[in-house]
Write a protein that holds these residues in place. Sequence first.
Motif, short mmCIF file in Angstrom:
data_model
loop_
_atom_site.label_atom_id
_atom_site.label_comp_id
_atom_site.label_asym_id
_atom_site.label_seq_id
_atom_site.Cartn_x
_atom_site.Cartn_y
_atom_site.Cartn_z
N ASP A 143 46.24 0.81 -0.34
CA ASP A 143 46.07 -0.36 -0.88
C ASP A 143 45.81 -1.42 0.22
O ASP A 143 44.75 -2.38 -0.35
CB ASP A 143 47.42 -0.72 -1.66
CG ASP A 143 47.65 -0.02 -2.84
OD1 ASP A 143 46.95 0.49 -3.27
OD2 ASP A 143 48.99 0.20 -3.36
N GLU A 146 42.09 -0.84 1.26
CA GLU A 146 41.32 -0.73 -0.03
C GLU A 146 40.45 0.60 0.12
O GLU A 146 39.05 0.45 0.10
CB GLU A 146 40.34 -2.10 -0.03
CG GLU A 146 41.00 -3.40 -0.29
CD GLU A 146 40.15 -4.43 -0.22
OE1 GLU A 146 39.01 -4.50 0.07
OE2 GLU A 146 40.79 -5.60 -0.92
N ARG A 147 41.16 1.84 0.30
CA ARG A 147 40.52 3.01 0.40
C ARG A 147 41.24 4.00 -0.26
O ARG A 147 42.36 3.59 -0.74
CB ARG A 147 40.22 3.39 1.88
CG ARG A 147 39.39 2.32 2.64
CD ARG A 147 38.87 3.16 3.87
NE ARG A 147 38.36 1.93 4.83
CZ ARG A 147 37.48 2.33 5.89
NH1 ARG A 147 37.42 3.75 6.14
NH2 ARG A 147 37.16 1.32 6.86
#
Length: 289
Positions: A143, A146-147
């Motif tokens: 989170d 952002e992967r």
Amino acid sequence: MTDQNSFAVLFEQHRPRLRRLAERMLGATAETDDVVQDVWLRASAAGVDDIDNIGGWLTTIASRACLNVLRARSTRGEIPIDDDGTDPVVERDPCGADPLEHAQQEDAVGAALTVVHEQLSPAERVAFVLHDSFDVPFEQIADLLERSPDAVRQLASRARRRVRSADVAGTRPARERRAVVDAFFAAARGGEFDRLVALLSPEVELRIDQGLSATALIRGGATVASRALMFATPGAVLTPVLIDGLPGVVVTIGERAVSVMAFDVDGDRIAAIDAFVGPARVAALTLPR
């Protein structure tokens, strides 16, 4: 409702951990204090009344602040820019080279231990430090970065290989580490289960990367040994390589590379194996000619 004085007391309880996290991420620089101060300002402004896990919340704020600093450094060329974190660096293994050349490389790798952490990309460093040093789950790190969790797992794995390779290579001759790997394949081809188990740490991990987020994790000496026996191919050609600095092999069958394997050797045993398996996954790697 938590007043400012109460939160200040609470924050001081977490300050040592936050500072330790910042130091692991950024090194012992003035930016470490800036990050901790930034966490205090952001957290005190937001309030903690609705926060169930204050320690985790503060860790996330500190991680985001560190990530911003790391990305700022990367734009200035001080550390590598993020890559996808999935592909290792595969190089020719100099173990069979001239002894003087080999010794010089050993000295260089040993010295690199002091700076290898600085050579990790921002995403690699965040994934590695948060998971390995602070037990933050990959899902939570995903989170933050952002992967996907699988991509973050690969980031941490690659960073771990780089750090361990510098550490191990600086303290243990590469020829000795290579000998353990050679013994592993000899035992596998010979069907020597007990010998394989003896060469593996009881807590050994075999990580199998087949691409497209298809990653398998196998733990335990006996289980990994059984897997090695199952897939041992007598006719395979093994080409020694270094994979992110660790001893490894490219496995070729019929002139086609089918797998690439990296070995983390601790003492006389193998602590971890990273296997990149399948023609498609191997084709995505850049192999030495």
